[in-house]
Design a protein around this motif. Structure first.
Motif, PDB file in Angstrom:
ATOM      1  N   THR A 175       8.459  -2.543   5.582  1.00 13.47           N
ATOM      2  CA  THR A 175       7.152  -2.931   6.093  1.00 13.47           C
ATOM      3  C   THR A 175       6.354  -1.720   6.566  1.00 13.47           C
ATOM      4  N   ASN A 176       7.055  -0.650   6.936  1.00  9.24           N
ATOM      5  CA  ASN A 176       6.355   0.535   7.431  1.00  9.24           C
ATOM      6  C   ASN A 176       7.317   1.722   7.401  1.00  9.24           C
ATOM      7  N   ALA A 177       7.176   2.593   6.419  1.00 11.83           N
ATOM      8  CA  ALA A 177       8.076   3.738   6.298  1.00 11.83           C
ATOM      9  C   ALA A 177       7.281   4.985   5.934  1.00 11.83           C
ATOM     10  N   ARG A 178       7.870   6.124   6.239  1.00 13.63           N
ATOM     11  CA  ARG A 178       7.314   7.415   5.832  1.00 13.63           C
ATOM     12  C   ARG A 178       8.412   8.248   5.183  1.00 13.63           C
ATOM     13  N   LYS A 214       3.616   0.878   3.091  1.00  9.24           N
ATOM     14  CA  LYS A 214       3.334  -0.322   3.893  1.00  9.24           C
ATOM     15  C   LYS A 214       3.634  -1.575   3.076  1.00  9.24           C
ATOM     16  N   ASN A 215       4.510  -2.434   3.618  1.00  7.21           N
ATOM     17  CA  ASN A 215       4.869  -3.707   2.979  1.00  7.21           C
ATOM     18  C   ASN A 215       5.327  -3.503   1.540  1.00  7.21           C
ATOM     19  N   LYS A 265       0.839  -1.194   0.000  1.00  9.65           N
ATOM     20  CA  LYS A 265       0.000   0.000   0.000  1.00  9.65           C
ATOM     21  C   LYS A 265       0.875   1.246   0.000  1.00  9.65           C
ATOM     22  N   TYR A 266       0.614   2.125  -0.951  1.00  7.65           N
ATOM     23  CA  TYR A 266       1.357   3.373  -1.105  1.00  7.65           C
ATOM     24  C   TYR A 266       0.365   4.535  -1.019  1.00  7.65           C
ATOM     25  N   GLU A 280      12.165   4.825   8.726  1.00  4.12           N
ATOM     26  CA  GLU A 280      11.710   3.441   8.837  1.00  4.12           C
ATOM     27  C   GLU A 280      11.123   3.250  10.233  1.00  4.12           C
ATOM     28  N   ARG A 281       9.845   2.986  10.297  1.00  5.72           N
ATOM     29  CA  ARG A 281       9.164   2.928  11.588  1.00  5.72           C
ATOM     30  C   ARG A 281       9.211   1.539  12.222  1.00  5.72           C
TER      31      ARG A 281
END
Length: 350
Positions: free
Chosen positions: A257-260, A247-248, A224-225, A284-285
């Motif tokens: 897997t989880n970044a902003r 996401k992923n 998901k973007y 990277e969260r």
């Protein structure tokens, strides 16, 4: 974008281009006579770059600094009553070698046909994704030059094969775009592609957002973007700000897997000269030590309406485990090293 948008620049087979050009000449001549709305267009863009990514200095000549080099055919037939039929066939070219871009695909940038009318536009084929179009308008470098946003986002979803795209007519200041593509058994990990974007543009203010989702198969999670951002024109300056939620995601050189990714930048015009600047931060969260910060500044000088000179200097600061490099044909970075790049090039459109 620089998919002008930019694309991933995997090397194609040079001889494929030599085979296709004579066919294009035979194709274009009769069509141009029979269909006056057919347009041949293109961009040739080359630059010289000197960069150091922690593994020693690299000096190279590359294609597509400000915009990806390309050759395209665009046609439209008036069907009456405000309706039309149209097509676009567009190939990416690596102008430094003469090879095809996009892994050697002939029409690797775009290949679609569709209908348009008061109700909107409906297209079928290989087309730009909402994510790509949204990040393009939210990046002051327009996904080009060394300071562009892709250097720390790294997504691979520039275009989608076998896609259906519907674009709404402009409803006041609002427009929207929807995309759907089935898997067609080309992947054992991922299924259909679904995406959409919306834009509000009124006077100096533009607001836009997009969501692209790639369905995972079996135990593979969905990708998901999400992109949200705005621009505002204030006198000679245009201000940019955006955030990407990943996401992923499968990216290059680093999946997540989880970044902003946050960015803020500007374009400021002074006559024939435009100054560009941007700072972007990737966080990277789900893991530590994988963050990166990009800072870039550049200038463009218009020699004419079709010819531009450009130059930029950029730096990426990688955390201890991050290895974000520079460019679509990437200069690999040593994990934890700073990356510096200086570019200068020429861009001609026709």
């Amino acid at each position: 974008m620089k998919t002008s948008m930019h694309a991933s620049r995997e090397s194609g087979k040079t001889h494929a281009l030599y085979k296709v050009l004579p066919l294009l000449a035979l194709f274009a001549a009769p069509v141009a006579l029979a269909q006056s709305s057919v347009t041949v267009y293109g961009i040739v863009d080359l630059f010289v770059e000197s960069a150091n990514a922690g593994n020693g200095r690299v000096t190279r000549i590359e294609s597509g600094g400000r915009d990806s080099s390309r050759l395209g055919f665009r046609g439209r037939e008036d069907l009456g009553g405000g309706h039309d039929a149209h097509f676009t066939l567009e190939m990416g070219i690596l102008a430094d070698t003469g090879a095809l871009d996009q892994g050697g695909l002939i029409w690797g940038r775009q290949a679609y046909v569709g209908l348009g009318g008061p109700w909107g536009i409906l297209n079928l084929g290989r087309q730009n994704t909402p994510q790509f179009l949204t990040t393009y308008v939210l990046d002051p470098f327009m996904l080009g030059q060394s300071g562009n946003l892709w250097n720390v986002s790294g997504y691979l979803n520039f275009r989608q094969n076998n896609s259906i795209v519907y674009e709404t007519p402009k409803l006041g200041a609002v427009s929207a775009r929807l995309m759907f593509a089935p898997n067609e058994n080309t992947s054992l990990l991922y299924g259909r592609y679904m995406a959409g974007s919306v834009m509000y543009a009124d006077g100096p203010l533009m607001l836009t957002a997009s969501v692209d989702r790639i369905a995972g198969l079996g135990a593979t999670p969905d990708q998901k973007y999400t992109v949200i951002g705005s621009t505002y024109t204030l006198g000679m300056a245009k201000i940019y700000a955006a955030v990407q939620l990943l996401k992923n995601t499968v990216g290059f050189p680093q999946s997540s897997t989880n970044a902003r990714v946050y960015n803020i930048g500007t374009r400021v015009g002074f006559g024939n000269t435009t100054v560009v600047a941007q700072v972007a931060r990737r966080q990277e969260r789900s893991q530590s030590g994988l963050d990166a910060t990009l800072a870039g500044v550049g200038a463009e000088y218009a020699l004419s309406k079709r010819t531009n000179l450009y130059s930029s200097f950029s730096r990426i600061s990688n955390d201890s485990g991050a290895a974000w490099g520079m460019g679509y044909t990437q200069i690999p970075a040593k994990a934890g090293s700073g990356v510096r790049a200086l570019q200068a090039g020429i861009n001609h459109s026709f």
